[in-house]
Write a protein that holds these residues in place. Sequence first.
Motif, short mmCIF file in Angstrom:
data_model
loop_
_atom_site.label_atom_id
_atom_site.label_comp_id
_atom_site.label_asym_id
_atom_site.label_seq_id
_atom_site.Cartn_x
_atom_site.Cartn_y
_atom_site.Cartn_z
N THR A 92 68.53 44.85 69.94
CA THR A 92 69.64 44.67 69.01
C THR A 92 69.98 46.01 68.40
O THR A 92 69.11 46.69 67.86
CB THR A 92 69.28 43.65 67.92
N LEU A 93 71.24 46.37 68.51
CA LEU A 93 71.72 47.62 67.94
C LEU A 93 72.50 47.34 66.66
O LEU A 93 73.30 46.40 66.61
CB LEU A 93 72.65 48.33 68.93
N SER A 94 72.27 48.14 65.66
CA SER A 94 73.04 48.07 64.43
C SER A 94 74.27 48.95 64.64
O SER A 94 74.16 50.11 65.03
CB SER A 94 72.21 48.61 63.27
N VAL A 95 75.46 48.36 64.42
CA VAL A 95 76.72 49.10 64.60
C VAL A 95 77.53 48.97 63.30
O VAL A 95 78.47 48.18 63.20
CB VAL A 95 77.51 48.54 65.81
N PRO A 96 77.17 49.74 62.28
CA PRO A 96 77.80 49.58 60.96
C PRO A 96 79.27 49.97 60.90
O PRO A 96 79.99 49.56 59.99
CB PRO A 96 76.96 50.48 60.05
N GLY A 97 79.76 50.74 61.88
CA GLY A 97 81.14 51.21 61.83
C GLY A 97 82.19 50.20 62.27
O GLY A 97 83.38 50.50 62.23
N MET A 98 81.78 49.00 62.65
CA MET A 98 82.76 47.99 63.04
C MET A 98 83.42 47.45 61.77
O MET A 98 82.76 46.84 60.93
CB MET A 98 82.09 46.85 63.82
N THR A 99 84.72 47.69 61.64
CA THR A 99 85.42 47.30 60.41
C THR A 99 86.56 46.32 60.62
O THR A 99 87.15 45.87 59.64
CB THR A 99 85.98 48.56 59.72
N CYS A 100 86.89 46.00 61.87
CA CYS A 100 87.99 45.06 62.11
C CYS A 100 87.63 44.15 63.29
O CYS A 100 86.64 44.38 63.99
CB CYS A 100 89.29 45.80 62.40
N SER A 101 88.45 43.17 63.52
CA SER A 101 88.14 42.18 64.56
C SER A 101 88.27 42.73 65.98
O SER A 101 87.77 42.12 66.93
CB SER A 101 89.04 40.95 64.39
N VAL A 102 88.91 43.88 66.15
CA VAL A 102 89.05 44.48 67.48
C VAL A 102 87.82 45.34 67.82
O VAL A 102 87.49 45.53 68.98
CB VAL A 102 90.34 45.32 67.56
N CYS A 103 87.11 45.82 66.82
CA CYS A 103 85.95 46.69 67.03
C CYS A 103 84.91 46.08 67.99
O CYS A 103 84.43 46.78 68.89
CB CYS A 103 85.30 47.04 65.70
N PRO A 104 84.53 44.81 67.83
CA PRO A 104 83.53 44.25 68.73
C PRO A 104 83.96 44.26 70.20
O PRO A 104 83.13 44.42 71.09
CB PRO A 104 83.35 42.81 68.23
N ILE A 105 85.26 44.15 70.44
CA ILE A 105 85.75 44.19 71.82
C ILE A 105 85.51 45.57 72.42
O ILE A 105 85.04 45.70 73.55
CB ILE A 105 87.26 43.83 71.86
N THR A 106 85.78 46.59 71.63
CA THR A 106 85.57 47.97 72.10
C THR A 106 84.10 48.25 72.34
O THR A 106 83.72 48.85 73.35
CB THR A 106 86.15 48.97 71.07
#
Length: 92
Positions: free
Chosen positions: A26-40
């Motif tokens: 499991t990676l922590s990805v704190p920079g995801m700030t919008c609903s499109v971020c997880p897709i990227t």
Amino acid sequence: MKILLTLFMLTTLATTPALATMKTVTLSVPGMTCSVCPITVKKALTKVEGVTKTDVNFKKREAAVTFDDTKANIQTLTKATSDAGYPSTLRK
């Protein structure tokens, strides 16, 4: 005949690649700030050779990644997310 069979088996064992071990991290990805971020993030991780499954959770800001440890490692996974603009670290 036994000698030939033994030589064949030894040659086969010596040239067989190591068995792959599937790992999930499991990676922590704190920079995801919008609903499109997880897709990227998911797209970046699935492009890594050896990755077989990704599950990106926007609310938790994390990505669970299953991969073949003979083809990928944590450094290649975190590099992929960083190159996509989302630095990540291994969640303990």
